[in-house]
Motif scaffolding. Sequence first.
Motif, PDB file in Angstrom:
ATOM      1  N   LEU A   1       8.946  13.726   5.843  1.00 36.78           N
ATOM      2  CA  LEU A   1       8.100  14.161   6.954  1.00 36.78           C
ATOM      3  C   LEU A   1       6.798  13.358   6.952  1.00 36.78           C
ATOM      4  O   LEU A   1       6.140  13.252   5.900  1.00 36.78           O
ATOM      5  CB  LEU A   1       7.783  15.662   6.838  1.00 36.78           C
ATOM      6  N   HIS A   2       6.432  12.831   8.111  1.00 36.20           N
ATOM      7  CA  HIS A   2       5.209  12.037   8.218  1.00 36.20           C
ATOM      8  C   HIS A   2       4.794  11.994   9.692  1.00 36.20           C
ATOM      9  O   HIS A   2       5.643  11.740  10.561  1.00 36.20           O
ATOM     10  CB  HIS A   2       5.474  10.618   7.687  1.00 36.20           C
ATOM     11  N   GLY A   3       3.515  12.204   9.956  1.00 34.02           N
ATOM     12  CA  GLY A   3       3.067  12.342  11.344  1.00 34.02           C
ATOM     13  C   GLY A   3       2.658  11.058  12.033  1.00 34.02           C
ATOM     14  O   GLY A   3       1.731  11.046  12.841  1.00 34.02           O
ATOM     15  N   ASP A   4       3.334   9.974  11.706  1.00 33.63           N
ATOM     16  CA  ASP A   4       3.046   8.688  12.357  1.00 33.63           C
ATOM     17  C   ASP A   4       4.314   8.253  13.089  1.00 33.63           C
ATOM     18  O   ASP A   4       5.356   8.897  13.001  1.00 33.63           O
ATOM     19  CB  ASP A   4       2.645   7.654  11.283  1.00 33.63           C
ATOM     20  N   ARG A   5       4.221   7.097  13.761  1.00 33.37           N
ATOM     21  CA  ARG A   5       5.425   6.647  14.486  1.00 33.37           C
ATOM     22  C   ARG A   5       6.470   6.160  13.468  1.00 33.37           C
ATOM     23  O   ARG A   5       6.119   5.600  12.414  1.00 33.37           O
ATOM     24  CB  ARG A   5       5.082   5.583  15.529  1.00 33.37           C
TER      25      ARG A   5
ATOM     26  N   SER B   1      -6.645  11.108   5.856  1.00 34.05           N
ATOM     27  CA  SER B   1      -7.678  10.493   5.004  1.00 34.05           C
ATOM     28  C   SER B   1      -7.438   8.986   4.864  1.00 34.05           C
ATOM     29  O   SER B   1      -7.452   8.435   3.766  1.00 34.05           O
ATOM     30  CB  SER B   1      -7.693  11.166   3.630  1.00 34.05           C
ATOM     31  N   HIS B   2      -7.227   8.338   5.984  1.00 29.79           N
ATOM     32  CA  HIS B   2      -6.941   6.898   6.001  1.00 29.79           C
ATOM     33  C   HIS B   2      -8.231   6.112   6.243  1.00 29.79           C
ATOM     34  O   HIS B   2      -9.092   6.541   7.005  1.00 29.79           O
ATOM     35  CB  HIS B   2      -5.923   6.601   7.116  1.00 29.79           C
ATOM     36  N   TYR B   3      -8.341   4.967   5.588  1.00 31.60           N
ATOM     37  CA  TYR B   3      -9.439   4.039   5.828  1.00 31.60           C
ATOM     38  C   TYR B   3      -9.594   3.825   7.335  1.00 31.60           C
ATOM     39  O   TYR B   3      -8.570   3.762   8.006  1.00 31.60           O
ATOM     40  CB  TYR B   3      -9.105   2.703   5.125  1.00 31.60           C
TER      41      TYR B   3
ATOM     42  N   ASN C   1       0.813  -1.234   0.000  1.00 36.24           N
ATOM     43  CA  ASN C   1       0.000   0.000   0.000  1.00 36.24           C
ATOM     44  C   ASN C   1       0.843   1.281   0.000  1.00 36.24           C
ATOM     45  O   ASN C   1       1.602   1.534  -0.915  1.00 36.24           O
ATOM     46  CB  ASN C   1      -0.983  -0.002   1.175  1.00 36.24           C
ATOM     47  N   SER C   2       0.702   2.099   1.067  1.00 33.34           N
ATOM     48  CA  SER C   2       1.404   3.394   1.107  1.00 33.34           C
ATOM     49  C   SER C   2       2.911   3.209   0.941  1.00 33.34           C
ATOM     50  O   SER C   2       3.578   4.024   0.286  1.00 33.34           O
ATOM     51  CB  SER C   2       1.176   4.105   2.443  1.00 33.34           C
ATOM     52  N   ALA C   3       3.452   2.159   1.554  1.00 37.11           N
ATOM     53  CA  ALA C   3       4.899   1.935   1.490  1.00 37.11           C
ATOM     54  C   ALA C   3       5.330   1.622   0.059  1.00 37.11           C
ATOM     55  O   ALA C   3       6.375   2.093  -0.409  1.00 37.11           O
ATOM     56  CB  ALA C   3       5.296   0.797   2.426  1.00 37.11           C
TER      57      ALA C   3
ATOM     58  N   ASN D   1       8.320   0.376   8.641  1.00 43.08           N
ATOM     59  CA  ASN D   1       9.790   0.284   8.654  1.00 43.08           C
ATOM     60  C   ASN D   1      10.458   1.539   8.091  1.00 43.08           C
ATOM     61  O   ASN D   1      11.592   1.493   7.615  1.00 43.08           O
ATOM     62  CB  ASN D   1      10.221  -0.939   7.824  1.00 43.08           C
ATOM     63  N   ARG D   2       9.731   2.660   8.147  1.00 38.75           N
ATOM     64  CA  ARG D   2      10.267   3.883   7.528  1.00 38.75           C
ATOM     65  C   ARG D   2      11.574   4.329   8.184  1.00 38.75           C
ATOM     66  O   ARG D   2      12.425   4.914   7.518  1.00 38.75           O
ATOM     67  CB  ARG D   2       9.236   5.011   7.622  1.00 38.75           C
ATOM     68  N   ASN D   3      11.714   4.076   9.491  1.00 36.05           N
ATOM     69  CA  ASN D   3      12.954   4.520  10.158  1.00 36.05           C
ATOM     70  C   ASN D   3      14.187   3.862   9.552  1.00 36.05           C
ATOM     71  O   ASN D   3      15.276   4.395   9.608  1.00 36.05           O
ATOM     72  CB  ASN D   3      12.891   4.276  11.672  1.00 36.05           C
TER      73      ASN D   3
HETATM   74  C1  GP9 Z   1       0.782   4.835   7.959  1.00 39.73           C
HETATM   75  C2  GP9 Z   1       0.212   5.351   6.704  1.00 39.73           C
HETATM   76  C3  GP9 Z   1      -0.806   4.436   6.113  1.00 39.73           C
HETATM   77  O1  GP9 Z   1       1.821   5.577   8.505  1.00 39.73           O
HETATM   78  O2  GP9 Z   1       1.151   5.824   5.804  1.00 39.73           O
HETATM   79  O3  GP9 Z   1      -0.309   3.346   5.436  1.00 39.73           O
HETATM   80  P1  GP9 Z   1      -1.324   2.378   4.662  1.00 39.73           P
HETATM   81  O4  GP9 Z   1      -2.117   1.643   5.733  1.00 39.73           O
HETATM   82  O5  GP9 Z   1      -2.237   3.242   3.816  1.00 39.73           O
HETATM   83  O6  GP9 Z   1      -0.463   1.481   3.855  1.00 39.73           O
END
Ligand code: GP9
Length: 404
Positions: free
Chosen positions: A125-129, A192-194, A79-81, A134-136
Motif C-alpha cells: 500500500l502506498h499513496g503515490d502513483r 515526510s518527503h524532502y 533511495n526509497s526503492a 516502477n512499483r507497478n
Molecule cells: C515516492 C516516494 C519517495 O513514491 O516513495 O521516494 P524517494 O524520492 O524518497 O526515493
Amino acid sequence: EEAVVQWVSRRDRDLPPEDRPQGWGIGARKNLVMIQVEALQQFVLGRTVGGQEITPNLNRFVRECLYFPNAYNQTALGNSADAEFMTNTSLYPSARGVAYTRFAGNRYVSLGTVLRSQGYGTLALHGDRPGFWNRNRMYPALGFDRYVSKNDFKMDEVIGLGLSDRSFLDQSLRILRKEKQPFYAFLVTLTSHYPYNFPELGNRGDLPLGDLQGTLVGDYLRFIHYTDRQLGRFLEGMRACGLLERSVVVLYGDHTAIPSANKGELGTFLKGDMMDPLAWKAQQKIPLMIWVPGGAIRGEKEIATGHMDIAPTVASLLGVRLPVAFGQDLLSAGSGRAVFRNGSFLQGNVWVQPEEGRAVSLKTGQELPFEAYAPILEEVRTSLRFSDLILEQDLLPRICRVLP
Ligand code: GP9
C-alpha cells in the motif's frame, strides 16, 4: 555462477531445531505488517525541541519493541526503492542504476513470495502513483498479490507527492481490518518527503521550533512530528481492533533525511560537529523496531545493522525459510555488520573504508589496523559480487531449490 550455486545450496535448507536462535518462529502464522517510513532518521527518536518530544508516539512504541538504534541506511541510487528492495529480498541495491528499474523482469525470493507460498495474502500500500519507482512492475515481482495505490485510495487529502499520511494510514487500517488472515501488508508512507515544506500541511506539524523555524532541519522536524502522530493513531487503531496482537510489526526509516549540504544546521541542532566525517557517518542511521505480539521480545540491541538484515530476521521470527539472504538474522547475530554499496562497511563500531585503507572506531575515533579486517573485507566483496550476479543474470529461479 557455480560459486553462487554452492553458496546458496549451503543455506537452502531447513534449520535443525538445535540451530534455531531464541525467538525463532515466535510469530508463526501471525500477520506481518511492515511500515517503511519516508525519511525517518534515527536522531529524532527520544529527542525534544523546545521541551516537546518530536516523536512521542514512536518513543512509546519503541519501548514495547525489539529496537535497533544502530541501524544504518544502506540505500544507493534508488533511495526509497532501494530500501524496499533490500527489506523485502535481502539483496544489495544494484551496482549500477536502480534494481527497481533495471531488474523488474527478474524472479525473486522475497518475504512476499515466501509468505504467499505459506498461504499468506500479500498486499502493498502506498499513496503515490503506481508507476513511481516502477512499483507497478516490482510489487508483483516481489510477491505482492495486490497493490493499493493512488488509483485505488480515496484521494481525500493530498500533501506534497500524494495521499497524506493521515488519510493513507486511516484507509489502510480499514483495508487491513477486512483482510483475510494471515496477511503480509507492506505500507510505505509519503508525507515526510524532502523538502519538508509542502504548504498543504498547514499548522498540523506544530512544534516550538525557536531558531529552527524556517530552516530545513526545522521543517523536517515538523513533518516527521506530523507523521509520528499518524503512525501513533494507526498503531493504536491496530491495538483497538485486535490486529496488533495478531501481527508482527516492523517499522523503519527508508533513508536519511538531511542532505550533506545542510550538515551545519544539523550540527547546530545536535550540538555536534557534522563536518567531522566520523560524526556525520554516525548520523546516517534509520531506526528499526520490531513488535512481536505480547511484546514477547523487547529491549534495545546495539549491534550494527541496516535494511539488509530485516528480511532474514522477520523470516526467522515468523518461522519461515528465506533461502537467499545477504543480510544477517538479528536474532542470532553477534556484533553486527552493515555493508554499504560502495564496499565500505561497519563491523560493530568499526568503520572500514577499503578505498582509504582505513579502519576507525566510530565510537572513540581510534584508528585500528586495516589489515586485521582483510578476511571480513573478502567476505564483504564476495557477497556484493554474488548479489550482483544474482541480479544481473536473474539467477534465483535457477539456483533456489524451490522458488516459491
Ligand atoms: C515516492 C516516494 C519517495 O513514491 O516513495 O521516494 P524517494 O524520492 O524518497 O526515493
